[in-house]
Scaffold this active site. Sequence first.
Site, short mmCIF file in Angstrom:
data_model
loop_
_atom_site.label_atom_id
_atom_site.label_comp_id
_atom_site.label_asym_id
_atom_site.label_seq_id
_atom_site.Cartn_x
_atom_site.Cartn_y
_atom_site.Cartn_z
N LEU A 67 0.80 -1.22 0.00
CA LEU A 67 0.00 0.00 0.00
C LEU A 67 0.84 1.27 0.00
O LEU A 67 0.31 2.36 0.22
CB LEU A 67 -0.97 -0.01 1.19
CG LEU A 67 -2.02 -1.13 1.19
CD1 LEU A 67 -2.98 -0.98 2.35
CD2 LEU A 67 -2.80 -1.15 -0.13
N HIS A 183 8.15 -15.41 1.86
CA HIS A 183 8.06 -15.42 0.40
C HIS A 183 9.01 -16.47 -0.13
O HIS A 183 10.22 -16.41 0.12
CB HIS A 183 8.42 -14.04 -0.15
CG HIS A 183 8.33 -13.95 -1.64
ND1 HIS A 183 7.15 -14.15 -2.32
CD2 HIS A 183 9.26 -13.70 -2.60
CE1 HIS A 183 7.35 -14.01 -3.62
NE2 HIS A 183 8.64 -13.74 -3.81
N ASP A 309 -1.91 -10.21 -3.79
CA ASP A 309 -0.52 -9.83 -4.07
C ASP A 309 -0.49 -8.49 -4.81
O ASP A 309 0.27 -8.31 -5.77
CB ASP A 309 0.22 -10.90 -4.87
CG ASP A 309 1.73 -10.67 -4.88
OD1 ASP A 309 2.24 -10.05 -3.94
OD2 ASP A 309 2.38 -11.08 -5.86
#
Length: 430
Positions: A67, A183, A309
């Site tokens: 964001l 990840h 994502d």
Amino acid sequence: MRELAIVNAQLVDPASGRQGPGALLLRDGAIAEIAWGAAPATGEGVQRVDAGGLIVAPGLVDLRAFLGEPGAEFRETLGTGSQAAAAGGVTTVVCRPDTDPPIDDPAIIDFIKRRARDKAVVNVLPAAALTKGIEGREITEFGLLLEAGAVAFTDGSRAVRNPQVMRRAMIYGRDFDALLMNHLEDPDLRGAGVMNEGEFASRKGLPGIPNEAETVMLERDIRLARATGARYHAAMISCAESVELVRRAKADGVRITCGISINNLTLNENDVGDYRTFCKVSPPLRHEDERLAMVAALAEGVIDVVVSDHDPQDVETKRQPFAEAANGALGIETMLSAALRMVHAGQTDLPTLLAALSTRPAALLGLSCGRLSVGAPADLILLDPDAPYVVDKRKLKSRAKNSPFDEARLDGLVRTTFVAGRVVYEADAV
């Protein structure tokens, strides 16, 4: 006392799998009454919303979105990102910590919470960095960050490369019952790869990323989670072998869950086409056989959650030769519409899909949303699952426009989004 009744609806509760006609009564930001097959008893002065037979379901909970704040406001802000989320039916967003500076300090957590309170129209929850400076060397102060409001720990788009650091993080995180999300892309095995390894990459003349870049790191993390008892979440898997690793680990009692990006669930390597940089993502878009394995694993329940994502990029980083362009794509506004492709194709049903988009991610975070139950927050969507539309990037609410679904035909529109019983988004009349 503020009351609102949503009547003439098709209710879908992914937590129980129940669906059918009914109505909801909302009071003071929560669900006060659920009337299956009937209308709730309401007094004078209650505002009524006629759903017109459309679906009313819990709002989506997205475990992974970038964001922009702090430091990358040219790509996205909490304001624009939350507007895009609301348009996509997402009522709670977990923001990535790999910002500038990274979210690795309680003061930055506090900054995010205050900015979200003032600028965001949906719930924004910060994930904290798993290692200081997201450099992969020294783990952060989990206790202080949890106390400040962090809901999970991850280094965002960076994998924790050092197994000793990951082991220490799991031991430390276990004491707090913290959710650790990694990840999965081993930098050494990825090498110079820019798309999925295989015949298509060879024909395009591009270096490939093998499945092992994901599976080797996943297998390592599973072994560490098994040994430490930590609560581990494989952020995004993308190939069939990873599904089998997760399946076996779950059967063995390892505290593991996993997610998948909407990109890997609905697109394949052929969508890269003529070097479309909007389709350059991490993990890379895989072969169609791998994608179909992902769809089956979602329907089966091995894959726990679907994430957007959401990773907005500016024009300069995407208008490059494919090998040099940045990874990342928009996703939060089109996630539900794209996912509905699987429902329309008969590959899964709507409650199963919505469970992966709302109920299960909410449960991972210990939230009471993601279900239709009395007392739950009135974070809801009014969905027309069959409404056709063509994605126009100029109309997307994100600050960036790098959507892999630009000009794609999708079926399924969010008509209205409620957060705490308040309308935060309404689609334009068609």
